[in-house]
Design an enzyme around this catalytic site. Structure first.
Site, mmCIF file in Angstrom:
data_model
loop_
_atom_site.group_PDB
_atom_site.id
_atom_site.type_symbol
_atom_site.label_atom_id
_atom_site.label_comp_id
_atom_site.label_asym_id
_atom_site.label_seq_id
_atom_site.Cartn_x
_atom_site.Cartn_y
_atom_site.Cartn_z
ATOM 1 C CE LYS A 90 -54.582 0.137 13.490
ATOM 2 N NZ LYS A 90 -54.581 -0.301 12.091
HETATM 3 O O1 G3P Z 1 -54.468 -3.071 9.832
HETATM 4 C C1 G3P Z 1 -53.754 -4.079 10.420
HETATM 5 C C2 G3P Z 1 -54.032 -5.485 9.955
HETATM 6 O O2 G3P Z 1 -55.360 -5.655 9.617
HETATM 7 C C3 G3P Z 1 -53.059 -6.025 8.960
HETATM 8 O O3 G3P Z 1 -53.513 -7.140 8.256
HETATM 9 O O4 G3P Z 1 -53.291 -8.891 6.509
HETATM 10 O O5 G3P Z 1 -51.444 -7.183 6.833
HETATM 11 O O6 G3P Z 1 -51.816 -8.986 8.515
HETATM 12 P P1 G3P Z 1 -52.462 -8.101 7.486
#
Ligand code: G3P
Length: 221
Positions: A90
């Protein structure tokens, strides 16, 4: 549509596998930092433990590099890809990152380009051979942009040019995000398990089940 879990938590991953709802996993540095892991060696062992749980052929896990320069990203990504065949590297969307995308494409190492917040970024990632992109829906909504609209626009452009890059919609915060992604036809969403469970809920289902059991019990018990 594939359901990925956005977590580095073994218990949560095992739970999703038991239900039969795990097509893959995505992690990020914040998620790994939440686990009881204290050094680099333990981080690697943790990733290997997750990979060993992924028995289905198609399942994979995206693991994010933390290097900032092209050279560091390359070194780290190569190491990750050798750690286990299930690992997708990633890579953040920035100048060093897109250079690395192109390099990994030439090496046939699979990538997921993360932190996608615009159509332009999605276009660049696809042109440079990313296998997946992760547009962050919730974080766009947080700043009053429409995350779902972004995903629609990306899907539209990818279809026009037949890009092979898959959309792995991320930063999923609620069941509506999942349903809207399904309507758009994204390849996958990645979400915390609790958001996937929220698809279960409907008041009429609960009321209906209660009535069925009451009627049955009144007559037969
Ligand atoms: O893995 C990246 C993403 O899904 C992060 O989610 O909820 O931290 O914005 P969030």
């Amino acid at each position: 549509m594939k359901f990925f879990l956005d977590t580095a938590n073994l218990k949560e991953i095992k739970e999703a596998i038991e239900i039969g709802l795990l097509d893959g996993i995505t992690t990020n540095p914040s998620l790994i930092a939440k686990e009881s892991i204290f050094n680099r060696e333990q981080i690697e062992n943790h990733y290997i433990s997750i990979c060993k749980l992924l028995k289905e052929k198609e399942q994979n896990i995206s693991i994010e590099v933390i290097g900032k320069t092209f050279n560091d990203i390359i070194k780290e990504g190569q190491k990750l890809s050798l750690l286990h065949p299930k690992i997708i590297v990633k890579i953040p969307m920035n100048k060093e990152g897109i250079k690395a995308l192109n390099f990994f494409y030439s090496q046939k190492i699979k990538t997921n380009c993360t932190l996608i917040f615009s159509v332009g970024q999605a276009l660049l990632a696809a042109k440079l051979g990313a296998n997946y992109i992760s547009p962050f829906i919730g974080r766009l909504d947080d700043i009053s942009y429409n995350g779902i609209e972004l995903v629609k626009e990306i899907k539209n452009i990818y279809e026009k040019y037949n890009f092979n890059t898959k959309i792995l919609a991320a930063s999923i915060r609620n069941p509506i995000h999942i349903i809207e992604c399904a309507k758009i036809g994204v390849h996958a969403i990645t979400s915390p398990l609790k958001v996937i469970y929220s698809l279960l809920d409907h008041p009429l289902t609960k009321i209906g089940l209660k009535k069925f059991l009451n009627d049955f019990n009144q007559k037969f018990l």
